[in-house]
Design a protein around this motif. Structure first.
Motif, mmCIF file in Angstrom:
data_model
loop_
_atom_site.group_PDB
_atom_site.id
_atom_site.type_symbol
_atom_site.label_atom_id
_atom_site.label_comp_id
_atom_site.label_asym_id
_atom_site.label_seq_id
_atom_site.Cartn_x
_atom_site.Cartn_y
_atom_site.Cartn_z
ATOM 1 N N ILE A 55 0.846 -1.227 0.013
ATOM 2 C CA ILE A 55 0.136 0.060 -0.024
ATOM 3 C C ILE A 55 0.832 1.425 -0.018
ATOM 4 C CG2 ILE A 55 -1.648 1.352 1.483
ATOM 5 C CD1 ILE A 55 -2.776 -1.507 2.187
ATOM 6 N N VAL A 56 1.883 1.406 1.014
ATOM 7 C CA VAL A 56 2.795 2.389 0.756
ATOM 8 C C VAL A 56 3.600 2.633 -0.443
ATOM 9 C CG1 VAL A 56 4.934 3.363 1.971
ATOM 10 C CG2 VAL A 56 2.906 2.471 3.286
ATOM 11 N N LEU A 57 3.898 1.572 -0.859
ATOM 12 C CA LEU A 57 4.602 1.637 -2.452
ATOM 13 C C LEU A 57 3.563 2.294 -3.579
ATOM 14 C CD1 LEU A 57 6.946 -1.261 -2.617
ATOM 15 C CD2 LEU A 57 7.624 1.050 -2.667
ATOM 16 N N GLU A 58 2.352 1.762 -3.421
ATOM 17 C CA GLU A 58 1.436 2.275 -4.375
ATOM 18 C C GLU A 58 1.349 3.584 -4.252
ATOM 19 O OE1 GLU A 58 -2.275 3.609 -5.639
ATOM 20 O OE2 GLU A 58 -2.033 2.831 -3.340
ATOM 21 N N ARG A 59 0.872 4.042 -2.962
ATOM 22 C CA ARG A 59 1.053 5.578 -2.865
ATOM 23 C C ARG A 59 2.056 6.327 -3.213
ATOM 24 N NH1 ARG A 59 -4.041 6.495 -0.424
ATOM 25 N NH2 ARG A 59 -4.989 4.891 0.421
ATOM 26 N N THR A 60 3.223 5.857 -2.781
ATOM 27 C CA THR A 60 4.490 6.504 -3.469
ATOM 28 C C THR A 60 4.461 6.829 -5.030
ATOM 29 O OG1 THR A 60 5.547 5.775 -1.418
ATOM 30 C CG2 THR A 60 6.863 6.477 -3.193
ATOM 31 N N ALA A 61 4.211 5.527 -5.676
ATOM 32 C CA ALA A 61 4.082 5.727 -7.050
ATOM 33 C C ALA A 61 3.107 6.624 -7.669
ATOM 34 C CB ALA A 61 3.743 4.296 -7.569
ATOM 35 N N LYS A 62 2.097 6.569 -6.984
ATOM 36 C CA LYS A 62 0.789 7.535 -7.317
ATOM 37 C C LYS A 62 1.225 8.979 -7.127
ATOM 38 C CE LYS A 62 -3.711 8.384 -7.000
ATOM 39 N NZ LYS A 62 -5.304 8.079 -6.400
ATOM 40 N N TYR A 63 1.814 9.269 -5.777
ATOM 41 C CA TYR A 63 1.838 10.844 -5.570
ATOM 42 C C TYR A 63 3.409 11.379 -5.671
ATOM 43 C CZ TYR A 63 -2.459 10.442 -3.706
ATOM 44 O OH TYR A 63 -3.924 10.075 -3.532
ATOM 45 N N LEU A 64 4.441 10.375 -5.575
ATOM 46 C CA LEU A 64 5.793 11.008 -5.569
ATOM 47 C C LEU A 64 6.528 9.856 -6.458
ATOM 48 C CD1 LEU A 64 6.125 11.805 -1.803
ATOM 49 C CD2 LEU A 64 5.988 13.232 -3.847
ATOM 50 N N PRO A 65 6.330 9.635 -7.846
ATOM 51 C CA PRO A 65 6.967 8.710 -8.343
ATOM 52 C C PRO A 65 8.604 8.676 -8.591
ATOM 53 C CG PRO A 65 5.844 10.235 -10.027
ATOM 54 C CD PRO A 65 5.347 10.358 -8.672
ATOM 55 N N GLN A 66 8.969 9.883 -8.331
ATOM 56 C CA GLN A 66 10.500 10.206 -8.265
ATOM 57 C C GLN A 66 11.212 9.480 -6.835
ATOM 58 O OE1 GLN A 66 8.481 12.620 -7.953
ATOM 59 N NE2 GLN A 66 8.994 13.761 -6.365
ATOM 60 N N LEU A 67 10.286 9.011 -6.142
ATOM 61 C CA LEU A 67 11.052 8.383 -5.062
ATOM 62 C C LEU A 67 10.668 6.666 -4.782
ATOM 63 C CD1 LEU A 67 9.996 11.054 -2.069
ATOM 64 C CD2 LEU A 67 12.243 10.955 -3.275
ATOM 65 N N MET A 71 11.925 4.492 -1.931
ATOM 66 C CA MET A 71 10.914 3.956 -0.800
ATOM 67 C C MET A 71 10.749 2.524 -0.809
ATOM 68 S SD MET A 71 8.776 4.994 1.393
ATOM 69 C CE MET A 71 8.121 6.729 1.080
ATOM 70 N N GLY A 72 11.034 1.798 -1.981
ATOM 71 C CA GLY A 72 10.823 0.452 -1.817
ATOM 72 C C GLY A 72 12.460 -0.066 -1.151
ATOM 73 N N LEU A 73 13.500 0.648 -1.149
ATOM 74 C CA LEU A 73 14.612 0.105 -0.431
ATOM 75 C C LEU A 73 14.598 0.190 1.035
ATOM 76 C CD1 LEU A 73 17.257 1.212 -2.958
ATOM 77 C CD2 LEU A 73 16.788 -1.087 -2.395
ATOM 78 N N ALA A 74 13.914 1.582 1.554
ATOM 79 C CA ALA A 74 13.775 1.894 2.614
ATOM 80 C C ALA A 74 12.450 0.922 3.167
ATOM 81 C CB ALA A 74 13.212 3.203 2.771
ATOM 82 N N LEU A 75 11.672 0.529 2.673
ATOM 83 C CA LEU A 75 10.593 -0.263 3.182
ATOM 84 C C LEU A 75 11.131 -1.752 3.290
ATOM 85 C CD1 LEU A 75 7.377 0.789 1.398
ATOM 86 C CD2 LEU A 75 7.826 0.987 3.770
ATOM 87 N N TYR A 76 12.091 -2.158 2.481
ATOM 88 C CA TYR A 76 12.866 -3.324 2.710
ATOM 89 C C TYR A 76 13.339 -3.267 3.942
ATOM 90 C CZ TYR A 76 15.755 -7.257 1.979
ATOM 91 O OH TYR A 76 16.522 -8.309 2.010
ATOM 92 N N MET A 77 14.211 -2.464 4.053
ATOM 93 C CA MET A 77 15.085 -2.115 5.501
ATOM 94 C C MET A 77 14.196 -1.952 6.683
ATOM 95 S SD MET A 77 18.103 -2.596 4.736
ATOM 96 C CE MET A 77 18.627 -2.492 6.381
#
Length: 151
Positions: A55-67, A71-77
């Protein structure tokens, strides 16, 4: 939620839940009630963490695609650290069988990752945004062609 992301969530959660039910059944046979509790806790933990991640990655892709990649790497950690902290907290617990917890956690994680990989491979995600018919015409052609005039 985008339509491909809405399809990804159930296609990951359902196989993971099935593996969790199997893990609970096997753990209850091999380790009794505490094994079943450990397996259920491990599976629920994976489903919760991975769902939040999706869900967090989907929202990031929608609103802040440059991040998105960062964000994927940060969420993995964050996932890794959260699981490590929970393993350290419940290391010597007597609430459930830790071995059943660990094996169900591993099985559920591998199942989720495999299901998510399969869902992304089967998804038909456009990498180029299609243009509307009006956007394809050059600007000069739009201005000179009268709308609805007969020659």
């Amino acid at each position: 939620m985008q339509s491909n992301d809405a399809r990804t969530l159930p296609s990951c959660a359902v196989p993971t839940a099935v593996v969790g039910v199997v893990a609970v059944a096997v753990s209850s046979v091999l380790a009794g009630g505490k094994g079943a509790i450990g397996a259920a806790f491990g599976t629920l933990l994976v489903v919760a963490v991975m769902t939040i991640d999706l869900i967090v990655l989907e929202r990031t892709a929608k609103y802040l695609p440059q991040l998105f990649q960062m964000m994927g790497l940060a969420l993995y950690m964050v996932q890794f650290l959260l699981i490590a902290v929970l393993l350290a907290i419940f290391k010597d617990t007597t609430l459930f069988n830790t071995r059943a917890f660990a094996f169900s956690l591993l099985a559920a994680t591998l199942t989720w990752i495999a299901a998510q990989t399969r869902a992304h491979m089967k998804a038909k995600i456009l990498y180029v945004q299609p243009e509307a018919e009006d956007e394809r015409k050059p600007a000069r052609e739009k201005e000179t062609s009268p709308a609805g005039s007969a020659s």
